[in-house]
Design an enzyme around this catalytic site. Structure first.
Site, short mmCIF file in Angstrom:
data_model
loop_
_atom_site.label_atom_id
_atom_site.label_comp_id
_atom_site.label_asym_id
_atom_site.label_seq_id
_atom_site.Cartn_x
_atom_site.Cartn_y
_atom_site.Cartn_z
N SER A 20 15.24 12.01 8.11
CA SER A 20 13.96 11.40 8.49
C SER A 20 12.80 12.37 8.28
CB SER A 20 13.97 10.93 9.95
OG SER A 20 14.39 11.97 10.80
N ASN A 116 18.28 12.84 20.85
CA ASN A 116 18.02 11.45 21.24
C ASN A 116 16.86 11.35 22.23
OD1 ASN A 116 20.22 11.06 19.69
ND2 ASN A 116 21.61 10.41 21.33
N THR A 161 -17.26 -26.18 14.44
CA THR A 161 -15.92 -26.55 14.86
C THR A 161 -15.38 -27.36 13.68
OG1 THR A 161 -16.62 -28.63 15.87
CG2 THR A 161 -16.57 -26.70 17.32
N HIS A 162 -14.12 -27.21 13.40
CA HIS A 162 -13.51 -27.83 12.21
C HIS A 162 -14.22 -27.38 10.93
CE1 HIS A 162 -11.57 -30.62 15.10
NE2 HIS A 162 -12.75 -30.59 15.69
N SER A 283 -17.47 -6.24 -10.56
CA SER A 283 -16.36 -6.72 -11.36
C SER A 283 -16.45 -6.04 -12.73
CB SER A 283 -16.46 -8.24 -11.52
OG SER A 283 -15.79 -8.66 -12.69
N LYS A 289 -21.25 -9.87 -10.55
CA LYS A 289 -20.52 -9.98 -9.29
C LYS A 289 -20.74 -8.84 -8.31
CE LYS A 289 -16.77 -12.23 -9.03
NZ LYS A 289 -16.28 -13.17 -8.11
N ASN A 291 -18.49 -8.06 -4.96
CA ASN A 291 -17.32 -8.61 -4.26
C ASN A 291 -17.11 -7.99 -2.88
OD1 ASN A 291 -16.62 -10.33 -6.36
ND2 ASN A 291 -15.49 -8.71 -7.42
N GLU A 296 -12.04 -8.32 2.44
CA GLU A 296 -10.78 -8.86 1.90
C GLU A 296 -9.60 -7.95 2.22
OE1 GLU A 296 -11.67 -11.14 -2.14
OE2 GLU A 296 -12.60 -9.17 -2.06
N TYR A 323 21.46 5.17 22.08
CA TYR A 323 20.86 5.56 20.80
C TYR A 323 21.73 5.10 19.64
CZ TYR A 323 19.19 8.10 16.81
OH TYR A 323 18.71 8.38 15.55
N GLN A 328 15.94 5.23 13.90
CA GLN A 328 15.15 6.08 13.01
C GLN A 328 14.25 5.21 12.11
OE1 GLN A 328 16.93 9.79 11.35
NE2 GLN A 328 16.66 8.82 9.38
N1 ARG Z 1 15.99 11.70 13.31
C1 ARG Z 1 16.60 11.02 14.38
C2 ARG Z 1 15.84 9.73 14.68
O1 ARG Z 1 14.75 9.62 14.23
C3 ARG Z 1 16.59 11.88 15.60
C4 ARG Z 1 17.66 11.54 16.59
C5 ARG Z 1 18.99 11.87 15.98
N2 ARG Z 1 20.06 11.65 16.89
C6 ARG Z 1 21.33 11.52 16.48
N3 ARG Z 1 22.21 11.30 17.40
N4 ARG Z 1 21.66 11.53 15.21
O2 ARG Z 1 16.28 8.82 15.30
#
Ligand code: ARG
Length: 477
Positions: A20, A116, A161-162, A283, A289, A291, A296, A323, A328
């Protein structure tokens, strides 16, 4: 970090894929804060001497100064390149860098804690920080709307309205609608902040820390209101992220309605405003134009915010306790929703302040098409005609006017009298644009004095709700 029980090395593709760190590097400030708090907790439990705790916290502060960013992540010459290449996640990265900073003492930091609880804590801190920044941005936008409404003075426009013209309203009254929405968004964010402000540290991997830690130390040092009450819940709960993204998706809906109205009102067909050039694009094909890209894009961003909230709901649905690595996947929608809203709020206040309406066009749209018919019926009912009857008499007068191409005020008293005998000379003063506005003299109505009061009230409520210091210092992404 955990390879002790493994005989085989990880498949290299899998190893890279499950990390991660490519996105959770954003949590560096939160990870440093949470780790420093944990260092204080284990020092109080006697795991670190006071001198070791000081060294560890100083080391963490040094690591916190690293400038992590998308580009640093891909920079082979970064001073942290070795840790970046190796780190599974932000927790691992900080441990690696801390070891470089203070040597083996760093290895004691993980005593009595689990990733965790760390990720649960970091994410809460991230959401809390985001809420504070977004609140400041919303305050700015609300003040920009109020400023614009004040400039509009007694200018009128049709309300719809509408999407059919309904009654005249003050332009200020229309703009204040969005301030009301913002106030609800502010209150939802504050509410979410209050509910999530408990500290998971000390919850361990699932069953609670394996050391008798004083959890109030960490809670206090991270400005949480106290420790969470159940370790299984604390390590698996992502309600705070769900609520946060849901609140942002509602906020996105509000912003998209504003964007849509302005897009529509800037068309030649409405002609209620000239788009500010500083916030529009041309444009490459059609030279004439201008825009409305800003409005948007904002409309489009609201879809993205709903996407973030939906991803989190689907992620959490049916997830067994506690967990699971699935969680993640819940990080990126939170990061994305937070920076999407911050990006929108970084441009919206200035865009709003730069809007210039074509009050002449708005006024002429508000004074044709029988928008005073309801005021006219009210005139009759004030003279004792039952409202249903009054409605019918004015309806007949409108039909008569339509046939001869005239507004109600252009009909003679004689012509009007064929529809009811209560019409008198004072009818004409009761159906001017001003009278049509002022007959809505209720709290929340568009009578001029009510709107002036609503403007002042709105401004003071926003000023009271949003700390102006934060507004000034808020750095929107
Ligand atoms: N990178 C992990 C997450 O975002 C951290 C927790 C990892 N815990 C584990 N038991 N592998 O969730």
């Amino acid at each position: 970090m955990w390879s002790g029980r493994f005989r085989e090395p990880l498949d290299t593709q899998f190893e890279a894929w499950q990390r991660s760190f490519p996105f959770d590097w954003r949590l560096l400030p939160q990870e440093i804060a949470a780790s420093s708090a944990h260092a204080r907790v284990i020092a109080a439990a006697g795991i670190l001497t006071p001198a070791e705790a000081d060294r560890m916290i100083a080391g963490l502060e040094a690591v916190g100064k690293l400038a992590l960013s998308e580009s640093e992540f891909h920079n082979p010459n970064s001073s942290s390149a070795a840790s970046i290449a190796q780190a599974e996640d932000i927790h691992h990265f900080v441990e690696l860098e801390l070891t470089r900073e203070i040597g083996d003492l760093a290895l004691k930091l993980h005593t009595g804690r689990s990733r965790n609880e760390q990720i649960a804590t970091d994410m809460r801190l991230y959401v809390r920080d985001s809420i504070d920044i977004i609140l400041a941005g919303l305050g700015k936008w609300a003040l920009a709307l109020i400023g614009l409404a004040e400039q509009a003075g007694d200018a009128v426009m049709p309300s719809y309205t509408h999407l059919q013209r309904a009654e005249p309203v003050l332009v200020a009254h229309w703009l204040l609608t969005y301030v009301s929405m913002i106030e609800r968004d502010i209150s939802r964010l504050q509410d979410c902040r209050k509910r999530m402000n408990l500290c998971p540290l000390g919850s361990g991997a699932i069953a609670g820390a394996t050391l008798a830690l004083d959890r109030t130390i960490a809670a206090q040092s991270l400005a949480f209101d106290g420790p969470t009450s159940n370790s299984m819940d604390a390590t698996s709960d992502r309600d705070f992220a769900l609520e946060f993204t849901q609140v942002l998706s509602i906020l996105g809906l509000h912003i998209s309605r504003f964007a849509e109205e302005l897009t529509l009102f800037s068309t030649a067909e409405f002609g209620f405003l000239d788009l500010p050039e500083a916030f529009s694009t041309g444009s490459s094909a059609m030279p004439q134009k201008k825009n409305p890209d800003l409005t948007e894009l904002i409309r489009g961003k609201s879809g993205r915010l709903i996407g973030a909230a939906t991803s989190l709901s689907v992620l959490i649905k049916g997830l067994p306790l506690a967990y699971n690595k699935d969680l993640q996947e819940g990080q990126e929608p939170v990061f994305d929703a937070s920076s999407t809203v911050q990006g929108v709020l970084a441009v919206l206040p200035a865009f709003t302040s730069s809007l210039r309406f074509r009050f002449d066009r708005m006024a002429s749209a508000a004074s044709s098409g029988y928008l005073n018919a309801m005021a006219a019926a009210t005139y009759l009912s004030n003279k004792g005609v039952p409202f249903r009857k009054a409605h019918e008499q004015i309806g007949n007068a409108v039909r008569f006017g339509l046939e001869s191409g005239r507004e109600l005020e252009a009909l003679t008293l004689e012509e009007l009298k064929q529809f009811g005998d209560q019409f008198a000379e004072d009818f004409y003063t009761a159906i001017t644009v001003e009278a049509t506005l002022d007959c809505h003299d209720v709290v929340g109505g568009t009578a001029r004095r009510r709107v002036h009061a609503a403007l002042a009230d709105g401004r003071s409520r926003i000023l009271a709700e949003i700390d102006q210091q934060t507004v000034k210092s808020a750095k929107l992404e």
